[in-house]
Design a protein around this motif. Structure first.
Motif, mmCIF file in Angstrom:
data_model
loop_
_atom_site.group_PDB
_atom_site.id
_atom_site.type_symbol
_atom_site.label_atom_id
_atom_site.label_comp_id
_atom_site.label_asym_id
_atom_site.label_seq_id
_atom_site.Cartn_x
_atom_site.Cartn_y
_atom_site.Cartn_z
ATOM 1 N N TYR A 154 36.636 39.720 41.870
ATOM 2 C CA TYR A 154 36.317 38.680 42.756
ATOM 3 C C TYR A 154 37.313 39.085 44.026
ATOM 4 O O TYR A 154 38.143 39.582 43.965
ATOM 5 C CB TYR A 154 36.517 37.208 42.409
ATOM 6 N N THR A 155 36.833 38.391 45.290
ATOM 7 C CA THR A 155 37.477 38.400 46.443
ATOM 8 C C THR A 155 37.657 36.941 47.274
ATOM 9 O O THR A 155 36.715 36.309 46.853
ATOM 10 C CB THR A 155 37.132 39.495 47.435
ATOM 11 N N CYS A 156 38.459 36.947 48.053
ATOM 12 C CA CYS A 156 38.772 35.607 48.482
ATOM 13 C C CYS A 156 39.668 35.812 49.979
ATOM 14 O O CYS A 156 40.200 36.801 49.966
ATOM 15 C CB CYS A 156 39.232 34.511 47.752
ATOM 16 N N PHE A 157 39.775 34.685 50.590
ATOM 17 C CA PHE A 157 40.946 34.776 51.783
ATOM 18 C C PHE A 157 42.234 34.885 51.178
ATOM 19 O O PHE A 157 42.487 34.267 50.185
ATOM 20 C CB PHE A 157 40.915 33.607 52.725
ATOM 21 N N PRO A 158 42.919 35.937 51.629
ATOM 22 C CA PRO A 158 44.356 36.186 51.146
ATOM 23 C C PRO A 158 45.087 34.949 51.006
ATOM 24 O O PRO A 158 45.004 34.002 51.697
ATOM 25 C CB PRO A 158 45.017 37.142 51.879
ATOM 26 N N GLY A 159 45.834 34.698 49.756
ATOM 27 C CA GLY A 159 46.638 33.739 49.513
ATOM 28 C C GLY A 159 45.826 32.443 48.695
ATOM 29 O O GLY A 159 46.543 31.603 48.207
ATOM 30 N N PHE A 160 44.631 32.695 48.455
ATOM 31 C CA PHE A 160 43.675 31.822 47.598
ATOM 32 C C PHE A 160 43.452 32.109 46.383
ATOM 33 O O PHE A 160 42.555 31.584 45.959
ATOM 34 C CB PHE A 160 42.655 31.005 48.578
ATOM 35 N N GLN A 161 43.930 33.386 45.884
ATOM 36 C CA GLN A 161 43.667 33.567 44.559
ATOM 37 C C GLN A 161 43.935 32.644 43.652
ATOM 38 O O GLN A 161 45.097 32.186 43.345
ATOM 39 C CB GLN A 161 44.616 35.091 44.290
ATOM 40 N N ARG A 162 43.013 32.408 42.884
ATOM 41 C CA ARG A 162 43.252 31.500 41.461
ATOM 42 C C ARG A 162 42.596 31.968 40.262
ATOM 43 O O ARG A 162 41.725 32.618 40.348
ATOM 44 C CB ARG A 162 42.679 29.973 41.919
ATOM 45 N N GLY A 163 43.122 31.506 38.992
ATOM 46 C CA GLY A 163 42.362 31.950 37.936
ATOM 47 C C GLY A 163 42.858 33.317 37.281
ATOM 48 O O GLY A 163 43.901 33.990 37.729
ATOM 49 N N GLU A 164 42.121 33.747 36.219
ATOM 50 C CA GLU A 164 42.555 35.139 35.601
ATOM 51 C C GLU A 164 41.536 36.140 36.021
ATOM 52 O O GLU A 164 41.651 37.061 35.035
ATOM 53 C CB GLU A 164 42.477 34.682 34.241
ATOM 54 N N GLY A 165 40.810 36.050 37.021
ATOM 55 C CA GLY A 165 40.100 37.382 37.297
ATOM 56 C C GLY A 165 40.988 38.199 38.054
ATOM 57 O O GLY A 165 42.056 38.203 38.104
ATOM 58 N N ARG A 166 40.331 39.371 38.480
ATOM 59 C CA ARG A 166 41.087 40.508 39.089
ATOM 60 C C ARG A 166 40.669 40.451 40.563
ATOM 61 O O ARG A 166 39.382 40.747 41.112
ATOM 62 C CB ARG A 166 40.573 41.889 38.638
ATOM 63 N N TYR A 167 41.726 39.991 41.343
ATOM 64 C CA TYR A 167 41.416 40.076 42.892
ATOM 65 C C TYR A 167 41.260 41.433 43.724
ATOM 66 O O TYR A 167 42.143 42.236 43.284
ATOM 67 C CB TYR A 167 42.458 39.452 43.583
ATOM 68 N N LEU A 168 40.190 41.838 44.234
ATOM 69 C CA LEU A 168 40.090 42.898 45.083
ATOM 70 C C LEU A 168 40.207 42.461 46.631
ATOM 71 O O LEU A 168 39.478 41.588 47.053
ATOM 72 C CB LEU A 168 38.727 43.707 44.778
ATOM 73 N N ASP A 169 40.820 43.272 47.377
ATOM 74 C CA ASP A 169 40.984 43.039 48.761
ATOM 75 C C ASP A 169 39.788 43.742 49.556
ATOM 76 O O ASP A 169 40.219 44.756 50.141
ATOM 77 C CB ASP A 169 42.643 43.454 49.093
ATOM 78 N N VAL A 170 38.729 43.373 49.291
ATOM 79 C CA VAL A 170 37.435 44.001 49.829
ATOM 80 C C VAL A 170 36.682 42.867 50.774
ATOM 81 O O VAL A 170 36.969 41.808 50.311
ATOM 82 C CB VAL A 170 36.554 44.907 48.722
ATOM 83 N N GLY A 171 35.559 43.198 51.247
ATOM 84 C CA GLY A 171 34.744 42.183 51.900
ATOM 85 C C GLY A 171 33.871 41.217 51.117
ATOM 86 O O GLY A 171 34.044 40.219 51.403
ATOM 87 N N ALA A 172 33.492 41.969 49.953
ATOM 88 C CA ALA A 172 32.473 40.943 49.173
ATOM 89 C C ALA A 172 32.612 41.685 47.837
ATOM 90 O O ALA A 172 32.617 42.666 47.460
ATOM 91 C CB ALA A 172 31.085 40.853 49.899
ATOM 92 N N VAL A 173 32.418 40.894 46.758
ATOM 93 C CA VAL A 173 32.471 41.296 45.408
ATOM 94 C C VAL A 173 31.104 40.620 44.755
ATOM 95 O O VAL A 173 31.125 39.467 44.551
ATOM 96 C CB VAL A 173 33.620 41.145 44.674
#
Length: 184
Positions: A154-173
């Motif tokens: 998943y992705t989101c605005f930096p600093g709002f990562q929550r949960g046990e997914g894998r954050y990707l610093d990209v435009g959309a997932v």
């Protein structure tokens, strides 16, 4: 496709969010998707309905009696579905929609949405019915807190990562039934 857009009716939202929400309305109209929303004439609700309507899109408003009594019904509805209250509206929005999109309108918006029992119960019901749930900017944090992003990218605005997914610093997932966006 009928896309339920859960968004703010607050007029005190940064202009950049208003413009991006208009872009979403235009996109949906051009793709032939109908907008299903709360029918209010302010904030992001007004922006998405106006933009969609101007592009020939179908706009469906699920409107609680109180909004009509206040004279705050958007004039851009193709389909007006009156209802009694927010509980009725939530059920009708879920029944009439194929996908659910959360637009927070900044940090204050996501704080308000994540603190709303109505929003949380609606997301859970959509997840239980296996309908698509999409979130942009800080809103994926709500999905993460509910465990809906666990085990997926998943992705989101930096600093709002929550949960046990894998954050990707990209435009959309796009993963499983969710599309997450970095920011508006």
């Amino acid at each position: 496709m009928k896309v339920c857009i859960f968004c703010s009716a607050n007029d005190e939202i940064a202009a950049e969010y208003i413009e991006k929400t208009k872009d979403l309305g235009v996109f949906c109209a051009k793709k032939g998707h109908s907008i299903v929303f709360g029918g209010h004439d302010a904030g992001l609700m007004h922006a998405v309905s106006l933009a969609s309507k101007e592009q020939g899109g179908q706009v469906i408003g699920i409107v609680p009696r109180r909004i009509e009594e206040m004279g705050r019904l958007t004039p851009f509805l193709d389909v007006h579905v009156p209802c009694e209250d927010l509980t009725d509206r939530k059920q009708l929005m879920m029944d009439m929609s194929d996908a659910f999109l959360i637009l927070p309108g900044g940090k204050l918006g996501v704080d308000n949405l994540s603190g709303s029992d109505l929003v949380i119960s609606t997301i859970k019901r959509f997840a239980d019915t296996e309908k698509d749930i999409h979130a942009i900017c800080a809103a994926p944090s709500i999905l993460g807190r509910l465990g809906l992003l666990d085990g997926i990218d998943y992705t989101c605005f930096p600093g709002f990562q929550r949960g046990e997914g894998r954050y990707l610093d990209v435009g959309a997932v796009s993963a499983e039934r969710h599309i997450t966006g970095h920011s508006m």
